[in-house]
Design an enzyme around this catalytic site. Structure first.
Site, PDB file in Angstrom:
ATOM      1  CE  LYS A   1      -8.523 -16.760  31.966  1.00  0.00           C
ATOM      2  NZ  LYS A   1      -9.459 -17.602  31.233  1.00  0.00           N
TER       3      LYS A   1
ATOM      4  NE  ARG B   1      -5.883 -19.746  26.034  1.00  0.00           N
ATOM      5  CZ  ARG B   1      -5.392 -18.645  26.579  1.00  0.00           C
ATOM      6  NH1 ARG B   1      -5.413 -18.488  27.890  1.00  0.00           N
ATOM      7  NH2 ARG B   1      -4.879 -17.690  25.819  1.00  0.00           N
TER       8      ARG B   1
HETATM    9  N1  PMM Z   1      -8.630 -17.164  28.375  1.00  0.00           N
HETATM   10  C1  PMM Z   1      -7.940 -16.159  27.784  1.00  0.00           C
HETATM   11  C2  PMM Z   1      -7.740 -16.161  26.386  1.00  0.00           C
HETATM   12  N2  PMM Z   1      -8.197 -17.172  25.624  1.00  0.00           N
HETATM   13  N3  PMM Z   1      -9.349 -19.214  25.431  1.00  0.00           N
HETATM   14  C3  PMM Z   1     -10.048 -20.200  25.998  1.00  0.00           C
HETATM   15  N4  PMM Z   1     -10.540 -21.201  25.228  1.00  0.00           N
HETATM   16  N5  PMM Z   1     -10.283 -20.255  27.337  1.00  0.00           N
HETATM   17  C4  PMM Z   1      -9.837 -19.272  28.179  1.00  0.00           C
HETATM   18  O1  PMM Z   1     -10.103 -19.358  29.394  1.00  0.00           O
HETATM   19  C5  PMM Z   1      -9.110 -18.191  27.613  1.00  0.00           C
HETATM   20  C6  PMM Z   1      -8.877 -18.187  26.205  1.00  0.00           C
HETATM   21  C7  PMM Z   1      -7.424 -15.020  28.607  1.00  0.00           C
HETATM   22  O2  PMM Z   1      -6.267 -15.347  29.257  1.00  0.00           O
HETATM   23  P1  PMM Z   1      -4.780 -14.859  28.800  1.00  0.00           P
HETATM   24  O3  PMM Z   1      -4.815 -13.370  28.682  1.00  0.00           O
HETATM   25  O4  PMM Z   1      -3.912 -15.361  29.846  1.00  0.00           O
HETATM   26  O5  PMM Z   1      -4.471 -15.497  27.487  1.00  0.00           O
END
Ligand code: PMM
Length: 290
Positions: free
Chosen positions: A223, A263
């Site tokens: 992030k 995650r």
């Molecule tokens: N961050 C992203 C997408 N989905 N879901 C949860 N539960 N927590 C998160 O912090 C989260 C998520 C965005 O990140 P990406 O684009 O790398 O998938």
């Protein structure tokens, strides 16, 4: 097959949720796995690296992103979920839409990861209530095209109190929809309607969310607050794929804080960091470890 209850049982280490974004535009890995075949192959790699769960999403939540059509989102995620679930993987669908959650559950998803915690499409909660799945409710305030307008936390207790109270309200809504709260995992939503200092405050105070009584999932991997932290002398943020060591440090802190899940995009380095934490948690002074 692992039961839903066993997915929530306490474990010695956090579960590792490997990310598969089947999107052209996610900030972390957008455009790399747009075909179902590429996404399935990537999911298999993450499992081989030691992922406990695979999170499959078809909507980018990058700041400023616009939403795909429902049909597009379905076409992106359903074949990937179906294939990986059929191979025995515990699959999570990253969606804010009831229709997508239902289709994903029909082909084997065991977890509904809703970054809006039921705010974007309240019918998600009805879908979850009617199925035997885990529900991840993340802290969220608005869709990605407007979320930076909502990144202010000026009330008493700042961002930590606001996220705690707003997640508490989502938990009330989830319960009211008939979902057994023992199936719910909460997530502070790092990077969603949050500036850098908000993410750091939340990471420093994860224990403030303990009063909600639910396990936590944390997503810091790749992030932008990590990129900003590691900016070069010219102020340019560290590129997305060079933030892994910082995420490893976050992994260590979160493991010590006892979170349920992490995650991440790089499963192998996350598992390595967790192996270190586990080794340190074992009884010290064992002859064979010297
Ligand atoms: N961050 C992203 C997408 N989905 N879901 C949860 N539960 N927590 C998160 O912090 C989260 C998520 C965005 O990140 P990406 O684009 O790398 O998938």
């Amino acid at each position: 097959m692992t039961s839903t209850a066993s997915l929530l049982e306490p474990r010695a280490r956090p579960r590792v949720m490997g990310v598969v974004n089947v999107t052209p535009d996610s900030f972390s890995d957008g455009g790399r796995f747009t075909s179902p075949e590429a996404a399935i192959a990537h999911g298999r790699r993450l499992l081989a690296d030691g992922a406990d769960l695979i999170d499959i999403g078809g909507e980018s939540t990058r700041p400023g992103a616009t939403r795909p059509l429902v049909a597009e989102e379905l076409a992106r995620v359903v074949p990937v979920i179906e294939a990986l679930a059929a191979e025995g993987a515990v699959v999570s669908v990253d969606t804010m839409r009831a229709e997508v959650a239902r289709a994903a559950i029909d082909v084997g998803a065991r977890i509904v990861n809703d970054v809006s915690g039921g705010l974007a499409d309240p019918e998600v909660l009805d879908v979850v209530a009617a199925a035997d799945v885990v529900y991840v409710a993340m802290h969220w305030r608005a869709h990605s095209d407007r979320m930076t307008d909502f990144a202010s936390y000026d009330g008493p207790g700042g961002v930590v109190a606001a996220v705690r109270d707003e997640l508490g309200a989502r938990l009330d809504a989830v319960r009211a929809a008939g979902v057994d709260e023992r199936r719910v995992v909460l997530d502070p939503g790092l990077g969603f309607a949050k500036r850098g200092e908000h993410n750091w405050a939340l990471l420093a105070s994860l224990d403030a969310l303990d009063v909600l009584g639910r396990p936590l999932l944390v997503g810091a991997s790749r992030k932008s607050f990590l990129g900003t932290l590691l900016a070069g002398p010219d102020g340019a943020p560290r590129p997305v794929d060079e933030r892994e060591a910082a995420n490893t440090a976050v992994t260590t802190l979160c493991a010590r804080a006892g979170v349920w899940g992490l995650r991440v995009h790089d499963v192998r380095s996350c598992r390595d960091a967790l192996a270190v934490v586990e080794a340190l948690s074992r009884e010290p002074d064992r002859e064979e470890d010297r």
